[in-house]
Design a protein around this motif. Structure first.
Motif, mmCIF file in Angstrom:
data_model
loop_
_atom_site.group_PDB
_atom_site.id
_atom_site.type_symbol
_atom_site.label_atom_id
_atom_site.label_comp_id
_atom_site.label_asym_id
_atom_site.label_seq_id
_atom_site.Cartn_x
_atom_site.Cartn_y
_atom_site.Cartn_z
ATOM 1 N N THR A 158 5.299 5.519 1.575
ATOM 2 C CA THR A 158 4.862 6.884 1.411
ATOM 3 C C THR A 158 5.254 7.015 -0.117
ATOM 4 O O THR A 158 5.895 6.173 -0.769
ATOM 5 N N PRO A 159 4.648 8.018 -0.603
ATOM 6 C CA PRO A 159 4.627 7.930 -2.114
ATOM 7 C C PRO A 159 6.286 8.436 -2.467
ATOM 8 O O PRO A 159 6.632 7.947 -3.282
ATOM 9 N N GLU A 160 6.800 9.088 -1.469
ATOM 10 C CA GLU A 160 8.228 9.215 -1.820
ATOM 11 C C GLU A 160 9.125 7.911 -1.668
ATOM 12 O O GLU A 160 10.165 7.627 -2.507
ATOM 13 N N GLN A 161 8.652 6.970 -0.803
ATOM 14 C CA GLN A 161 9.452 5.859 -0.770
ATOM 15 C C GLN A 161 8.965 4.743 -1.819
ATOM 16 O O GLN A 161 10.055 4.217 -2.311
ATOM 17 N N TRP A 162 7.943 5.069 -2.335
ATOM 18 C CA TRP A 162 7.642 4.082 -3.647
ATOM 19 C C TRP A 162 8.200 4.831 -4.679
ATOM 20 O O TRP A 162 8.495 3.774 -5.550
ATOM 21 N N GLU A 163 8.427 6.010 -4.953
ATOM 22 C CA GLU A 163 8.999 6.535 -6.182
ATOM 23 C C GLU A 163 10.499 6.025 -6.105
ATOM 24 O O GLU A 163 11.177 5.795 -6.997
ATOM 25 N N LYS A 164 11.273 6.209 -4.801
ATOM 26 C CA LYS A 164 12.600 5.710 -4.839
ATOM 27 C C LYS A 164 12.768 4.069 -5.171
ATOM 28 O O LYS A 164 13.746 3.661 -5.954
ATOM 29 N N ARG A 165 11.626 3.170 -4.826
ATOM 30 C CA ARG A 165 11.602 1.847 -5.265
ATOM 31 C C ARG A 165 11.424 1.683 -6.627
ATOM 32 O O ARG A 165 12.040 0.997 -7.422
ATOM 33 N N LEU A 166 10.631 2.692 -7.247
ATOM 34 C CA LEU A 166 10.402 2.511 -8.614
ATOM 35 C C LEU A 166 11.739 2.655 -9.384
ATOM 36 O O LEU A 166 12.090 2.061 -10.391
ATOM 37 N N THR A 167 12.529 3.663 -8.941
ATOM 38 C CA THR A 167 13.769 4.031 -9.814
ATOM 39 C C THR A 167 14.777 2.982 -9.597
ATOM 40 O O THR A 167 16.005 2.909 -10.358
ATOM 41 N N VAL B 274 0.882 -1.230 -0.121
ATOM 42 C CA VAL B 274 -0.039 0.010 0.036
ATOM 43 C C VAL B 274 0.718 1.359 -0.084
ATOM 44 O O VAL B 274 1.809 1.386 0.959
ATOM 45 N N VAL B 275 0.547 2.104 -1.051
ATOM 46 C CA VAL B 275 1.341 3.426 -1.028
ATOM 47 C C VAL B 275 0.281 4.586 -0.681
ATOM 48 O O VAL B 275 -0.697 4.859 -1.417
ATOM 49 N N SER B 276 0.319 5.283 0.398
ATOM 50 C CA SER B 276 -0.476 6.459 0.787
ATOM 51 C C SER B 276 0.493 7.439 1.367
ATOM 52 O O SER B 276 1.359 7.167 2.254
ATOM 53 N N SER B 277 -0.132 8.548 1.160
ATOM 54 C CA SER B 277 0.390 9.782 2.053
ATOM 55 C C SER B 277 0.013 9.935 3.228
ATOM 56 O O SER B 277 0.641 10.465 4.059
ATOM 57 N N ARG B 278 -1.001 9.103 3.813
ATOM 58 C CA ARG B 278 -1.304 8.838 5.239
ATOM 59 C C ARG B 278 -0.325 8.265 5.843
ATOM 60 O O ARG B 278 -0.649 8.189 7.111
#
Length: 94
Positions: free
Chosen positions: A76-85, A39-43
């Protein structure tokens, strides 16, 4: 109502305002007793892991009465973006 991966995905997306949700039925016979979720959430911003998992558990309170195991990855969305890269965005498949 039977617990399904689609039901879990829908609830997590709606209630946690998640930008990305993956749900996998990991039951041996796909009987909806064991799930793995991402789950990726800003919450989740500013919350430690235990609080994130409690948010997920609260969201799925009724479903957890029927589920035997729930493996969670909460980002978090930031952690998700790092994983995507780093090309490590998906739940590991067995």
């Amino acid at each position: 109502m039977a617990v399904t991966a689609d039901l879990i995905r829908e609830k997590l997306t709606k209630e946690l305002v998640a930008m990305h949700v993956e749900v996998e039925d990991t039951s041996a016979d796909r009987c909806a007793a064991s799930f793995k979720v991402l789950v990726v959430s800003s919450r989740f911003e500013g919350k430690p892991l235990l609080q994130r998992h409690r948010l997920v558990n609260a969201c799925l309170e009724e479903e957890l009465k029927e589920i035997h195991a729930l493996e969670q990855k909460t980002l978090t969305p930031e952690q998700w973006e790092k994983r995507l890269t780093t090309h490590d965005a998906h739940i590991p498949r067995s």
